[in-house]
Design a protein around this motif. Structure first.
Motif, PDB file in Angstrom:
ATOM      1  N   ALA A 143       0.945  -1.230   0.012  1.00  2.73           N
ATOM      2  CA  ALA A 143       0.031   0.035   0.025  1.00  2.73           C
ATOM      3  C   ALA A 143       0.782   1.533   0.165  1.00  2.73           C
ATOM      4  N   GLU A 144       1.716   1.307   0.654  1.00  6.27           N
ATOM      5  CA  GLU A 144       2.892   2.376   0.872  1.00  6.27           C
ATOM      6  C   GLU A 144       3.725   2.520  -0.514  1.00  6.27           C
ATOM      7  N   ALA A 145       3.916   1.552  -1.322  1.00  8.82           N
ATOM      8  CA  ALA A 145       4.567   1.706  -2.376  1.00  8.82           C
ATOM      9  C   ALA A 145       3.383   2.296  -3.511  1.00  8.82           C
ATOM     10  N   PHE A 146       2.361   1.859  -3.319  1.00  8.19           N
ATOM     11  CA  PHE A 146       1.110   2.434  -4.148  1.00  8.19           C
ATOM     12  C   PHE A 146       1.224   3.940  -4.308  1.00  8.19           C
ATOM     13  N   GLN A 147       1.314   4.205  -2.817  1.00 11.15           N
ATOM     14  CA  GLN A 147       0.912   5.650  -2.667  1.00 11.15           C
ATOM     15  C   GLN A 147       2.057   6.407  -3.059  1.00 11.15           C
ATOM     16  N   ARG A 148       3.237   5.856  -3.019  1.00 13.29           N
ATOM     17  CA  ARG A 148       4.653   6.663  -3.391  1.00 13.29           C
ATOM     18  C   ARG A 148       4.545   6.678  -5.059  1.00 13.29           C
ATOM     19  N   ASP A 149       4.128   5.721  -5.622  1.00 17.41           N
ATOM     20  CA  ASP A 149       4.079   5.708  -7.068  1.00 17.41           C
ATOM     21  C   ASP A 149       3.088   6.636  -7.714  1.00 17.41           C
ATOM     22  N   PHE A 150       1.945   6.750  -7.120  1.00 17.68           N
ATOM     23  CA  PHE A 150       1.028   7.650  -7.679  1.00 17.68           C
ATOM     24  C   PHE A 150       0.918   8.956  -6.909  1.00 17.68           C
TER      25      PHE A 150
END
Length: 214
Positions: A143-150
């Motif tokens: 989830a944290e990777a998702f938020q960073r990516d977008f």
């Protein structure tokens, strides 16, 4: 003539414990049934998992529902812990128009709509609009990777068991992932989008809610 076998006598304390266990099982079964019913309207939250690979997130009755201004449903008192470990409640955002997005990093439509949500959060950041996510059936790392990516900077509640979605069962259940709710300054749900949001569609729903009297 042989007598039927006699059941052993139970101690009263054992009987009380048995009743409590039965009630607990009934409560768990009822919660599971409600979650399954919640999912029947369109994407099966209960069945949406990383293994489903985007195939059962939203189907059937997807789309946008705008609730009338006479008596729109109240949002439940949602609260929990964010992905970063902070406490967050919907009550703290009272007085703001709130955009609540149910998502998962493993959800293909969630990834497709993420840029629009991030852009709208920036656009409405100084207009009395607060964005919050509810991350369902996910791992914190993904989830944290998702938020960073977008480049998503607004907070998301960590909801690995889908319990926050269950809080909406008697009002406006999120029938699939993604689902986005627009909530007025007074805590009433003005619109629900089941499925991927568009920038212009969600922008118009937010603007309409902002224009409503407090």
């Amino acid at each position: 003539m042989s007598r039927p076998p006699r059941c052993p006598r139970r101690h009263p304390r054992h009987a009380v414990i048995g009743i409590r266990l039965t009630r607990a099982r009934r409560g768990a079964a009822a919660a599971a049934a409600i979650l399954a019913l919640t999912a029947c309207g369109g994407g099966a939250i209960a069945q949406s998992t990383p293994a489903s690979n985007g195939q059962s997130f939203v189907s059937g009755n997807g789309g946008t529902t705008v609730f009338g201004s006479r008596n729109p449903p109240h949002a439940p008192p949602v609260s929990g812990t964010t992905l970063t470990g902070a406490k967050l409640s919907l009550a703290r955002l009272h007085g703001h128009v709130v955009v609540m997005n149910f998502w998962g990093s493993w959800c293909t439509p969630c990834r497709a709509e993420a840029p629009a949500l991030a852009a709208l959060a920036r656009s409405f950041g100084h207009a009395g609009v607060a964005f919050m996510g509810v991350d369902i059936r996910d791992t914190t790392t993904s989830a944290e990777a998702f938020q960073r990516d977008f480049k998503i900077t607004y907070p998301s509640l960590n909801d690995p068991g889908g319990l926050i979605a269950l809080d909406f069962r008697s009002t406006v259940p999120p029938a699939g992932i993604p689902t986005t709710l627009v909530i007025s300054r007074t805590g009433r749900i003005t619109a629900r989008v089941i499925g991927e949001v568009s920038y212009t569609g969600l922008r118009d729903l937010i603007s309409t809610t902002l224009a409503q009297p407090s």
